[in-house]
Design a protein around this motif. Structure first.
Motif, PDB file in Angstrom:
ATOM      1  N   THR A 257       0.826  -1.208   0.000  1.00  0.00           N
ATOM      2  CA  THR A 257       0.000   0.000   0.000  1.00  0.00           C
ATOM      3  C   THR A 257       0.859   1.255   0.000  1.00  0.00           C
ATOM      4  O   THR A 257       2.085   1.198   0.173  1.00  0.00           O
ATOM      5  CB  THR A 257      -0.909   0.024   1.241  1.00  0.00           C
ATOM      6  N   ASP A 258       0.189   2.395  -0.170  1.00  0.00           N
ATOM      7  CA  ASP A 258       0.910   3.670  -0.098  1.00  0.00           C
ATOM      8  C   ASP A 258       1.497   3.887   1.298  1.00  0.00           C
ATOM      9  O   ASP A 258       2.546   4.510   1.444  1.00  0.00           O
ATOM     10  CB  ASP A 258      -0.027   4.830  -0.448  1.00  0.00           C
ATOM     11  N   PHE A 259       0.820   3.382   2.323  1.00  0.00           N
ATOM     12  CA  PHE A 259       1.329   3.514   3.692  1.00  0.00           C
ATOM     13  C   PHE A 259       2.645   2.772   3.879  1.00  0.00           C
ATOM     14  O   PHE A 259       3.474   3.165   4.696  1.00  0.00           O
ATOM     15  CB  PHE A 259       0.304   2.977   4.697  1.00  0.00           C
ATOM     16  N   GLY A 260       2.818   1.681   3.137  1.00  0.00           N
ATOM     17  CA  GLY A 260       4.005   0.843   3.328  1.00  0.00           C
ATOM     18  C   GLY A 260       5.044   0.988   2.237  1.00  0.00           C
ATOM     19  O   GLY A 260       5.871   0.093   2.043  1.00  0.00           O
ATOM     20  N   LYS A 261       5.031   2.103   1.515  1.00  0.00           N
ATOM     21  CA  LYS A 261       5.943   2.264   0.379  1.00  0.00           C
ATOM     22  C   LYS A 261       7.419   2.229   0.785  1.00  0.00           C
ATOM     23  O   LYS A 261       8.271   1.855  -0.026  1.00  0.00           O
ATOM     24  CB  LYS A 261       5.641   3.557  -0.373  1.00  0.00           C
TER      25      LYS A 261
END
Length: 303
Positions: A257-261
């Motif tokens: 996800t974008d949170f875990g980039k």
């Protein structure tokens, strides 16, 4: 044990000095092969050896001293690192042990600690199924569906976070408002058996602290200049062994996800943290709701 160039150079100088001594012991200039001591020859031999070989030994000693000081410094840095690292693992355990969550559809049923990740995985699976069922036209690719599902899982449908969730989902509403409205309403309508609590209440208070700390712990090892590659891998194996398969699944999803980039940022060797340290290698393939880890990471997984 791998010797440094300083140690190797000191060893070469020492061997060279010993060879010079042996060569000149048998030289006619200093040895007439007599058992009688010749003070003059002994004095000349001692002066020659002391001047030439003594310099070589002194230089070798300097390199060995320098090597000792470097080893002492590295030992101190490793002690500092280990102290901080195991403190970070301790904090990780405390974060997990303090987690609590009321289980939807179960009266006064609370989970705590690592068991919470069982419920988090279950909720993600249900949200992901809803997202796929309403996206019959494949308006979103798999990564986008995972991101949508994770955002709903993370923020939830309750209270003030519902409006925050809409802001994060805005780009998907712009892409297909009709599908996203159906997904959003379907997730929003899910409640427990008593119709008191929303089933997808969000996990921001738990995952919002959990993942930044997990990432910083692994990055702390990865950035250490006092450790070899093997030592880094061995230290992270210690942390990896602490993670349940449910945690590994949520880590895998978070990383997509974008949170875990940040998990996906590659180093000079074209490796990210997930692949470099094989963080999700113990994740069972049939545990991932048909999301194939091999598609995203070059890691050997369990069969």
């Amino acid at each position: 044990m791998r010797w440094s160039w300083r140690y190797n150079f000191a060893l070469v100088l020492s061997i060279l000095g010993l060879c010079i001594i042996l060569i000149f012991i048998f030289n006619k200039s200093f040895n007439y092969w007599s058992f009688e001591l010749n003070p003059q020859l002994a004095d000349e031999f001692g002066g020659f050896i002391g001047g030439l070989v003594g310099s070589l030994f002194s230089l070798a000693g300097i390199f060995l001293l320098f090597e000792t000081l470097i080893n002492q410094k590295n030992s101190f840095l490793k002690q500092q690192f280990e102290s901080r690292y195991f403190e970070l693992i301790k904090i990780y355990r405390e974060i997990v042990s303090e987690m609590q969550h009321k289980i939807p559809n179960k009266v006064d049923k609370y989970e705590s600690g690592k068991r919470i990740f069982i419920e988090i995985r279950r909720q993600f699976g249900e949200i992901f199924l809803i997202v796929k069922s309403y996206d019959n036209e494949n308006a979103f690719d798999e990564i986008e569906k995972i991101d949508i599902s994770y955002l709903i899982l993370f923020f939830g449908m309750g209270g003030e976070y519902k409006e925050i969730l809409k802001e994060f989902l805005n780009k998907y509403f712009e892409k297909s408002e009709e599908i996203m409205t159906k997904i959003f309403n379907a997730c929003d309508s899910r409640k427990d058996k008593n119709n008191n609590f929303k089933e997808f209440g969000g996990h921001q208070s738990r995952l919002g602290h959990y993942f930044p700390h997990l990432y910083q712990t692994i990055k702390y090892v990865d950035d250490s200049e006092s450790l070899s590659k093997k030592e880094k891998y061995d230290f992270i194996k210690i942390l990896r062994a602490q993670l349940s398969v449910y945690e590994l699944f949520i880590l895998f999803i978070n990383s997509l996800t974008d949170f875990g980039k940040d998990w996906r940022v590659k180093d000079n060797n074209d490796q990210n943290l997930i692949t470099k340290y094989k963080l999700i290698k113990l994740l069972p393939p049939r545990f991932t709701f048909n999301i194939k880890p091999q598609v995203y990471y070059n890691v050997e997984f369990m069969e």
